[in-house]
Design a protein around this motif. Sequence first.
Motif, PDB file in Angstrom:
ATOM      1  N   CYS A  62       0.852  -1.187   0.000  1.00  0.00           N
ATOM      2  CA  CYS A  62       0.000   0.000   0.000  1.00  0.00           C
ATOM      3  C   CYS A  62       0.890   1.241   0.000  1.00  0.00           C
ATOM      4  CB  CYS A  62      -0.833   0.097   1.270  1.00  0.00           C
ATOM      5  SG  CYS A  62      -1.755  -1.370   1.669  1.00  0.00           S
ATOM      6  N   GLY A  63       0.363   2.333  -0.519  1.00  0.00           N
ATOM      7  CA  GLY A  63       1.015   3.644  -0.402  1.00  0.00           C
ATOM      8  C   GLY A  63       2.456   3.625  -0.877  1.00  0.00           C
ATOM      9  N   THR A  64       3.324   4.161  -0.029  1.00  0.00           N
ATOM     10  CA  THR A  64       4.738   4.275  -0.365  1.00  0.00           C
ATOM     11  C   THR A  64       5.384   2.909  -0.629  1.00  0.00           C
ATOM     12  OG1 THR A  64       5.016   6.383   0.746  1.00  0.00           O
ATOM     13  CG2 THR A  64       6.949   4.985   0.650  1.00  0.00           C
ATOM     14  N   SER A  65       4.973   1.907   0.106  1.00  0.00           N
ATOM     15  CA  SER A  65       5.569   0.580  -0.091  1.00  0.00           C
ATOM     16  C   SER A  65       5.212   0.024  -1.472  1.00  0.00           C
ATOM     17  CB  SER A  65       5.097  -0.377   1.004  1.00  0.00           C
ATOM     18  OG  SER A  65       5.614   0.039   2.248  1.00  0.00           O
ATOM     19  N   SER A 109       6.178  -3.845   3.180  1.00  0.00           N
ATOM     20  CA  SER A 109       5.548  -3.026   4.218  1.00  0.00           C
ATOM     21  C   SER A 109       6.599  -2.528   5.198  1.00  0.00           C
ATOM     22  CB  SER A 109       4.499  -3.873   4.960  1.00  0.00           C
ATOM     23  OG  SER A 109       4.016  -3.173   6.079  1.00  0.00           O
ATOM     24  N   GLN A 110       6.638  -1.232   5.393  1.00  0.00           N
ATOM     25  CA  GLN A 110       7.565  -0.670   6.373  1.00  0.00           C
ATOM     26  C   GLN A 110       7.231  -1.223   7.759  1.00  0.00           C
ATOM     27  OE1 GLN A 110       9.276   1.287   9.363  1.00  0.00           O
ATOM     28  NE2 GLN A 110       7.138   1.886   9.093  1.00  0.00           N
ATOM     29  N   SER A 111       5.986  -1.045   8.180  1.00  0.00           N
ATOM     30  CA  SER A 111       5.600  -1.419   9.543  1.00  0.00           C
ATOM     31  C   SER A 111       5.469  -2.929   9.713  1.00  0.00           C
ATOM     32  CB  SER A 111       4.251  -0.773   9.887  1.00  0.00           C
ATOM     33  OG  SER A 111       3.247  -1.267   9.020  1.00  0.00           O
ATOM     34  N   THR A 114       0.412  -3.442   8.433  1.00  0.00           N
ATOM     35  CA  THR A 114      -0.685  -2.808   7.700  1.00  0.00           C
ATOM     36  C   THR A 114      -1.817  -3.816   7.452  1.00  0.00           C
ATOM     37  OG1 THR A 114       0.836  -1.269   6.706  1.00  0.00           O
ATOM     38  CG2 THR A 114      -1.248  -1.581   5.564  1.00  0.00           C
ATOM     39  N   VAL A 160       5.421  10.163  10.021  1.00  0.00           N
ATOM     40  CA  VAL A 160       4.346   9.386   9.393  1.00  0.00           C
ATOM     41  C   VAL A 160       4.622   9.208   7.894  1.00  0.00           C
ATOM     42  CG1 VAL A 160       1.905   9.473   8.739  1.00  0.00           C
ATOM     43  CG2 VAL A 160       2.562   9.823  11.109  1.00  0.00           C
ATOM     44  N   SER A 162       6.656   8.245   4.945  1.00  0.00           N
ATOM     45  CA  SER A 162       7.787   7.335   4.784  1.00  0.00           C
ATOM     46  C   SER A 162       8.817   7.926   3.816  1.00  0.00           C
ATOM     47  CB  SER A 162       7.254   5.999   4.266  1.00  0.00           C
ATOM     48  OG  SER A 162       8.298   5.082   4.171  1.00  0.00           O
ATOM     49  N   LYS A 246       4.043  12.287  -1.360  1.00  0.00           N
ATOM     50  CA  LYS A 246       4.658  13.061  -0.260  1.00  0.00           C
ATOM     51  C   LYS A 246       4.049  14.450  -0.179  1.00  0.00           C
ATOM     52  CE  LYS A 246       5.890  10.389   1.226  1.00  0.00           C
ATOM     53  NZ  LYS A 246       6.196   9.030   1.565  1.00  0.00           N
ATOM     54  N   GLU A 249       0.388  14.236   1.131  1.00  0.00           N
ATOM     55  CA  GLU A 249       0.120  13.821   2.514  1.00  0.00           C
ATOM     56  C   GLU A 249       0.685  14.755   3.568  1.00  0.00           C
ATOM     57  OE1 GLU A 249       1.775  10.174   4.019  1.00  0.00           O
ATOM     58  OE2 GLU A 249       3.473  10.313   2.659  1.00  0.00           O
TER      59      GLU A 249
HETATM   60  C1  F6R Z   1       3.188   7.341   2.948  1.00  0.00           C
HETATM   61  C2  F6R Z   1       2.899   6.314   3.916  1.00  0.00           C
HETATM   62  C3  F6R Z   1       1.827   5.317   3.643  1.00  0.00           C
HETATM   63  C4  F6R Z   1       2.384   3.921   3.909  1.00  0.00           C
HETATM   64  C5  F6R Z   1       1.293   2.862   3.782  1.00  0.00           C
HETATM   65  C6  F6R Z   1       1.865   1.464   3.939  1.00  0.00           C
HETATM   66  O1  F6R Z   1       4.246   8.121   3.358  1.00  0.00           O
HETATM   67  O2  F6R Z   1       3.560   6.246   4.914  1.00  0.00           O
HETATM   68  O3  F6R Z   1       1.368   5.422   2.335  1.00  0.00           O
HETATM   69  O4  F6R Z   1       3.417   3.686   3.001  1.00  0.00           O
HETATM   70  O5  F6R Z   1       0.327   3.079   4.765  1.00  0.00           O
HETATM   71  O6  F6R Z   1       2.496   1.302   5.172  1.00  0.00           O
HETATM   72  P1  F6R Z   1       3.479   0.116   5.426  1.00  0.00           P
HETATM   73  O7  F6R Z   1       4.658   0.292   4.545  1.00  0.00           O
HETATM   74  O8  F6R Z   1       3.835   0.204   6.884  1.00  0.00           O
HETATM   75  O9  F6R Z   1       2.735  -1.143   5.103  1.00  0.00           O
END
Ligand code: F6R
Length: 371
Positions: A62-65, A109-111, A114, A160, A162, A246, A249
């Motif tokens: 999702c999103g940045t990932s 996914s960073q976190s 998600t 927040v 990324s 970026k 958001e």
């Molecule tokens: C943008 C941002 C979000 C996350 C998205 C996925 O800066 O932070 O678009 O990239 O919510 O989050 P993760 O990578 O944690 O799964």
Amino acid sequence: NKGKYEHYMQKEIHEQPESLTTTMRGRLIRGGSCKAKNVLLGGLKDHLKTIRRSRRIVFIGCGTSYNAALAARPILEELSGIPVTMEVASDLVDRQGPIYREDTAVFVSQSGETADTLQALHYALENGALCVGITNTVGSEIARNTHCGIHINAGCEIGVASTKAYTSQIVVMAMMALAVGGDAISSQERREAIIDGLFDLPNKVREVLKLDNEMKDLAQLLIAEQSLLVFGRGYNYATALEGALKVKEVALMHSEGILAGEMKHGPLALVDENLPIVVIATHDACFSKQQSVIQQLHARKGRLIVMCSEGDAAAACPGSSCRVIEVPRVEDCLQPVVNVVPLQLLAYHLTVLRGHNVDQPRNLAKSVTTQ
Ligand code: F6R
């Protein structure tokens, strides 16, 4: 601890030379004369054969990932020869799109927490795909529930929005492309150029960070705008999407990343002398096509901000009417890592100048654990 910085986002943008170094540490080998350059990904090595045999690789995020995976897609296709498709996690789940046993599904996914990505992971597991996790959080749900994976190792990301996780994700997926691609003689030169490029990448990012003041000036110029378009293609289609995300958001300004090849199929209607447009036209196989996009936008009096490779300003811009952002040139598949940095800086400065909360943008959460 923000150290000398005012905001976490600012700190995280500026620490990218270090976070990229940490991401690559111990994973790249550039031995003596008889030892080939190579990449070692411990978490993947027992599954490489299965991945190479898969019929398709599906990137899910999702999103940045998602954008990071999109940036890495071309090099994975090139080196592996395997079709690579992209899925926004929520959309895959909404459609219950086909996923097969012969697929490799890569969850980015960073976190690692998600909810949409996790749901897509459960769906892919039920369908029997090999599931690979690429996360920045050891012990996260996605890291624990995938069959194998690669840690991003970018260090904790607090802002927040990324930033450093994005560039490290691209590097991880470029290394994955090298690992999956194997060592066919035909691609040896290309692989070695990429590995050399990876070694030098933190230095190039250090160089591009020197544009900080220039991006602050540009932000000052754009402070009162309603909208910003970002055109990219090829390796830098993802850069256009990510730069626009970026700006949207954190600076709370409407911004849209546009695939330059689609320009004539609609977006061209928006072009006038007021709307600012960033065109990414760094040197790669798409350069001449981007030159012609710039000419067409210029002919319609577009307000252009052109990102080009150092020394290319005259070739990239017709006349003196456009503003230029010159960035260091790196191997084409790594260029998105360099190119996104000025856009991160622009988003950051726009946010500060417009008086918005940088690290906690309105309505957003760092980890989206609900659907
Ligand atoms: C943008 C941002 C979000 C996350 C998205 C996925 O800066 O932070 O678009 O990239 O919510 O989050 P993760 O990578 O944690 O799964």
